[in-house]
Design a protein around this motif. Structure first.
Motif, PDB file in Angstrom:
ATOM      1  N   LEU A  30      67.884   2.215  36.221  1.00 42.42           N
ATOM      2  CA  LEU A  30      67.459   1.181  35.642  1.00 42.42           C
ATOM      3  C   LEU A  30      67.144   0.633  34.229  1.00 42.42           C
ATOM      4  O   LEU A  30      66.481  -0.029  33.831  1.00 42.42           O
ATOM      5  CB  LEU A  30      67.249  -0.042  36.278  1.00 42.42           C
ATOM      6  CG  LEU A  30      67.637  -0.050  37.888  1.00 42.42           C
ATOM      7  CD1 LEU A  30      66.721  -0.710  38.618  1.00 42.42           C
ATOM      8  CD2 LEU A  30      69.200  -0.041  38.327  1.00 42.42           C
ATOM      9  N   GLU A  81      67.073  -1.188  31.754  1.00 41.30           N
ATOM     10  CA  GLU A  81      67.421  -2.567  31.394  1.00 41.30           C
ATOM     11  C   GLU A  81      66.968  -3.172  30.306  1.00 41.30           C
ATOM     12  O   GLU A  81      67.284  -3.853  28.927  1.00 41.30           O
ATOM     13  CB  GLU A  81      67.321  -3.572  32.336  1.00 41.30           C
ATOM     14  CG  GLU A  81      68.238  -3.811  33.450  1.00 41.30           C
ATOM     15  CD  GLU A  81      68.130  -2.836  34.677  1.00 41.30           C
ATOM     16  OE1 GLU A  81      67.094  -2.869  35.019  1.00 41.30           O
ATOM     17  OE2 GLU A  81      68.901  -3.832  35.933  1.00 41.30           O
ATOM     18  N   LYS A 112      70.592  -1.372  24.264  1.00 42.80           N
ATOM     19  CA  LYS A 112      72.304  -0.803  25.000  1.00 42.80           C
ATOM     20  C   LYS A 112      72.543   0.894  24.569  1.00 42.80           C
ATOM     21  O   LYS A 112      72.923   1.703  24.511  1.00 42.80           O
ATOM     22  CB  LYS A 112      73.525  -1.587  24.531  1.00 42.80           C
ATOM     23  CG  LYS A 112      73.035  -1.819  26.514  1.00 42.80           C
ATOM     24  CD  LYS A 112      74.517  -2.444  26.399  1.00 42.80           C
ATOM     25  CE  LYS A 112      74.725  -2.976  28.150  1.00 42.80           C
ATOM     26  NZ  LYS A 112      75.584  -3.110  28.435  1.00 42.80           N
ATOM     27  N   GLU A 134      74.321   1.929  32.636  1.00 44.59           N
ATOM     28  CA  GLU A 134      73.987   1.754  34.078  1.00 44.59           C
ATOM     29  C   GLU A 134      74.499   3.219  33.962  1.00 44.59           C
ATOM     30  O   GLU A 134      75.144   3.813  33.764  1.00 44.59           O
ATOM     31  CB  GLU A 134      75.361   0.281  34.343  1.00 44.59           C
ATOM     32  CG  GLU A 134      76.640   0.161  33.990  1.00 44.59           C
ATOM     33  CD  GLU A 134      77.309  -0.747  34.721  1.00 44.59           C
ATOM     34  OE1 GLU A 134      78.435  -0.602  34.972  1.00 44.59           O
ATOM     35  OE2 GLU A 134      76.742  -1.471  34.484  1.00 44.59           O
TER      36      GLU A 134
END
Length: 341
Positions: A183, A185, A189, A206
Motif C-alpha cells: 500500500l 500511498e 505516484k 496500487e
C-alpha cells in the motif's frame, strides 16, 4: 557497455520492455546498477525509470514477505513448518495440507482462482476456502497463489496483526529496508512504475494482481512494492545470512532441504537443469530465486556469490510478451560476463 546491459538497452529501444532497473553483484562488489526506459502515467506523461523507482514486486512478495514471516514465527516457536494449516485456520477444510506443502507448492491445491478483473465484485477469501485439491500432496509441484494467500492469513491469525504491519515491524525495519511495503500511498505516484492498462487506465500506485487488489492490497501472494536497492539488500541477507540477526542462518538454510522438482521452501532452487529454471541453464546448482508476474525477478548464486535483481514493469505493454525467454537470456549473459572476467 557489457553484453547484458546492451541486451536490455536493445529490448527497450525496440519497445519490448517499457522500463527496467537492474543490479548485479559479484562477491560483495556491486558490478552494475543501471536503469533505462520509462512508463506512461494516466496524464499521458512519459516518466523515466530511475534507480529509485518503486516497482510492484508481484510474486516476489511470496519470498520477501510470506516466507521470512513463516520462518520468523518458526524460530519463535509459534508454528512448525510441518504443522497442518487447519491447526491455525479452523475454517480451512483440507486437513492433510501442511505449511510446508504451501511453501513448496506441493499441496495439490488448485493453482489459481478463476480470473476476474479488478472491477468485478468477488469474495476472494471465500473462494480460496472453497478451493479443491486436484492431486494428492507431495506428488508434484503445482505453483499456487492460493496457498500463499492462505499462509498470509495464517500469519495474521497467529500474530493477531495485519500482514503488512507484522512484516514492517519484524522484518523490514530491522533489515533497514525503508523502501519496502504494501500500500504505497505515501510514495509520490510518479516514483512508482505504472503497470497494465485496464479499462483505458493504467494501474498506478496500487497492486496489479487482481486477487491481492480484492483482498485490500495486502496478501501473502502479491502486493509488496520496493526498489532495486531494497531487493538487493534482501538478497544479500540470503547470500550472507551472518550479516543480519532477524533469522538464524540455519533457519534460512531450510529453503534448500528436500527440494522437489526445483522447488524449495518459497524459492525456486536449481537442482535439476533438465527441468529448466527461470534464470536459465548457466547458473550453478544450488542457485535460488523467484519471479513476479509484473516483470520482476531475483536470483542468487551462492557458489559464485552472484546476486541479480531485475525489476521491470513488463505488463505496462500488456500480458503478451517474451519475458520468460528474456529473463533466461539476461541471466545467462550476466553469468557469462561475470564468470569469464
Amino acid at each position: 557497455m557489457n553484453a547484458y546491459e546492451q541486451y536490455l538497452e536493445e529490448l527497450i529501444a525496440k519497445d519490448e520492455i517499457p522500463g527496467a532497473v537492474y543490479l548485479i553483484q559479484h562477491g560483495k562488489q556491486r558490478k552494475t546498477l543501471s536503469s533505462a526506459g520509462s512508463f506512461l502515467n494516466n496524464q499521458g506523461e512519459r516518466i523515466p525509470v530511475t534507480a529509485d523507482t518503486y516497482f510492484d514486486l508481484a510474486s516476489l512478495t511470496k519470498v520477501m514477505c510470506t516466507l521470512p514471516s513463516i520462518l520468523f514465527l518458526y524460530e519463535q516457536g509459534e508454528l512448525h513448518i510441518d504443522d497442518t494449516v487447519s491447526k491455525y485456520l479452523s475454517e480451512f477444510p483440507l486437513e492433510d495440507i501442511t505449511i510446508r506443502h504451501f511453501l513448496q507448492h506441493i499441496s495439490g491445491v488448485s493453482a489459481d482462482l478463476a480470473f476476474k478483473n479488478r472491477y468485478q465484485q468477488r469474495d476472494v477469501w471465500k473462494e480460496v476456502l472453497n478451493c479443491k485439491a486436484v492431486q494428492p500432496p507431495d506428488t508434484q509441484v503445482l505453483y499456487s497463489d492460493i496457498g500463499m494467500i492462505i499462509l498470509g492469513k495464517l500469519i495474521e491469525t497467529i500474530t493477531k496483526q495485519k500482514l503488512n504491519v507484522f512484516a514492517q515491524k519484524e522484518l523490514y525495519q530491522p533489515w533497514s529496508m525503508t523502501d519496502t511495503d504494501f500500500l504505497p500511498e505515501q510514495v509520490e505516484k510518479n516514483k512508482i512504475a505504472a503497470t497494465e492498462k485496464v479499462n483505458e487506465k493504467y494501474v498506478h500506485g496500487e497492486v496489479h494482481d487482481e486477487k491481492a487488489f480484492h483482498l485490500g492490497g495486502v496478501s501473502g501472494s502479491a502486493g509488496l512494492f520496493s526498489t532495486v536497492k531494497d531487493v538487493a539488500a534482501y538478497a544479500n541477507y540470503w547470500l550472507y545470512p551472518e550479516t543480519q540477526s532477524v533469522l538464524k542462518p540455519e533457519t534460512m538454510a531450510l529453503i534448500k532441504e528436500n527440494v522437489i522438482q526445483n522447488r524449495g521452501l518459497g524459492f525456486e532452487v536449481l537442482c535439476d537443469k533438465s527441468i529448466g529454471a527461470t534464470c536459465g541453464p548457466a547458473w550453478s546448482n544450488g542457485s535460488f530465486g523467484h519471479t513476479g508476474f509484473t516483470g520482476t525477478s531475483l536470483w542468487i548464486d551462492p557458489k559464485e556469490e552472484i546476486i541479480t535483481v531485475l525489476l521491470t514493469n513488463m505488463v505496462h505493454y500488456g500480458r503478451e510478451h517474451r519475458l520468460p525467454e528474456i529473463r533466461r537470456k539476461f541471466h545467462t549473459l550476466v553469468y557469462e560476463t561475470l564468470i569469464s572476467q
